[in-house]
Design a protein around this motif. Structure first.
Motif, short mmCIF file in Angstrom:
data_model
loop_
_atom_site.label_atom_id
_atom_site.label_comp_id
_atom_site.label_asym_id
_atom_site.label_seq_id
_atom_site.Cartn_x
_atom_site.Cartn_y
_atom_site.Cartn_z
N GLY A 32 -21.62 49.48 7.74
CA GLY A 32 -22.24 49.90 6.20
C GLY A 32 -22.83 48.85 5.32
N ILE A 33 -23.08 47.77 5.97
CA ILE A 33 -23.69 46.41 5.21
C ILE A 33 -24.98 46.47 5.51
N THR A 34 -25.96 46.10 4.59
CA THR A 34 -27.21 46.10 4.82
C THR A 34 -27.39 44.22 4.65
N ALA A 35 -27.77 43.79 5.68
CA ALA A 35 -28.04 42.22 5.68
C ALA A 35 -29.58 41.92 5.46
N ARG A 36 -29.86 40.72 4.87
CA ARG A 36 -31.10 40.45 4.71
C ARG A 36 -31.35 38.92 5.01
N THR A 37 -32.34 38.55 5.62
CA THR A 37 -32.70 36.98 5.69
C THR A 37 -33.79 36.80 4.78
N GLU A 38 -34.04 35.62 4.49
CA GLU A 38 -35.36 35.34 3.68
C GLU A 38 -35.25 33.93 3.57
N VAL A 39 -36.68 33.50 3.86
CA VAL A 39 -36.84 31.96 3.82
C VAL A 39 -37.60 31.75 2.52
N ILE A 40 -36.94 30.66 1.88
CA ILE A 40 -37.47 30.20 0.68
C ILE A 40 -38.27 28.90 0.78
N ALA A 41 -39.62 28.69 0.79
CA ALA A 41 -40.37 27.55 1.03
C ALA A 41 -40.11 26.49 -0.13
N GLY A 42 -40.26 25.39 0.27
CA GLY A 42 -40.13 24.29 -0.65
C GLY A 42 -38.71 23.59 -0.42
N GLU A 43 -38.41 22.61 -1.45
CA GLU A 43 -37.14 21.76 -1.26
C GLU A 43 -35.93 22.63 -1.26
N ALA A 44 -34.83 21.82 -0.74
CA ALA A 44 -33.56 22.61 -0.76
C ALA A 44 -33.01 22.44 -2.07
N ASP A 45 -32.64 23.61 -2.61
CA ASP A 45 -32.10 23.49 -3.94
C ASP A 45 -31.27 24.81 -4.21
N GLY A 46 -29.99 24.34 -4.55
CA GLY A 46 -28.76 25.50 -4.70
C GLY A 46 -29.12 26.32 -5.86
N GLU A 47 -29.81 25.84 -6.97
CA GLU A 47 -29.99 26.64 -8.29
C GLU A 47 -31.19 27.73 -7.76
N ARG A 48 -32.15 27.36 -6.94
CA ARG A 48 -33.38 28.27 -6.71
C ARG A 48 -32.72 29.26 -5.70
N LEU A 49 -31.87 28.81 -4.91
CA LEU A 49 -30.97 29.84 -3.96
C LEU A 49 -30.16 30.92 -4.72
N VAL A 50 -29.53 30.55 -5.55
CA VAL A 50 -28.51 31.26 -6.43
C VAL A 50 -29.58 32.27 -7.35
N ALA A 51 -30.67 31.72 -8.02
CA ALA A 51 -31.52 32.48 -8.66
C ALA A 51 -32.12 33.61 -7.84
N PHE A 52 -32.62 33.16 -6.65
CA PHE A 52 -33.28 34.41 -5.67
C PHE A 52 -32.15 35.26 -5.49
N ALA A 53 -30.91 35.12 -5.22
CA ALA A 53 -29.95 35.94 -4.74
C ALA A 53 -29.55 36.91 -6.07
N ARG A 54 -29.55 36.34 -7.28
CA ARG A 54 -29.60 37.43 -8.36
C ARG A 54 -30.81 38.12 -8.48
N LEU A 55 -31.85 37.62 -8.18
CA LEU A 55 -33.28 38.30 -8.44
C LEU A 55 -33.17 39.47 -7.39
N ILE A 56 -32.50 39.45 -6.24
CA ILE A 56 -32.26 40.45 -5.13
C ILE A 56 -31.20 41.23 -5.49
#
Length: 64
Positions: free
Chosen positions: A1-25
């Motif tokens: 019952g788990i829906t997994a999703r992968t996403e490529v975030i272009a640009g420099e590796a940045d943990g804050e951007r990753l967390v912001a994207f996770a919150r967005l979705i």
């Protein structure tokens, strides 16, 4: 019952951007590899793993 999703975030590796994207979705969990670089490199360029460890607003599963 788990829906997994992968996403490529272009640009420099940045943990804050990753967390912001996770919150967005409205992700419940971030699964990530955890590894470190030299202290000098992490100081100069930052580190996604360190950012994720310091984050308390979302669940994380880190593996090395």
């Amino acid at each position: 019952g788990i829906t997994a999703r992968t996403e490529v975030i272009a640009g420099e590796a940045d943990g804050e951007r990753l967390v912001a994207f996770a919150r967005l979705i409205r992700a419940d969990l971030i699964v990530s590899g955890a590894y470190g670089h030299s202290r000098l490199r992490e100081w100069a360029f930052g580190g996604v793993t360190r950012s994720l460890i310091g984050e308390s607003g979302i669940n994380r599963l880190l593996s090395n």
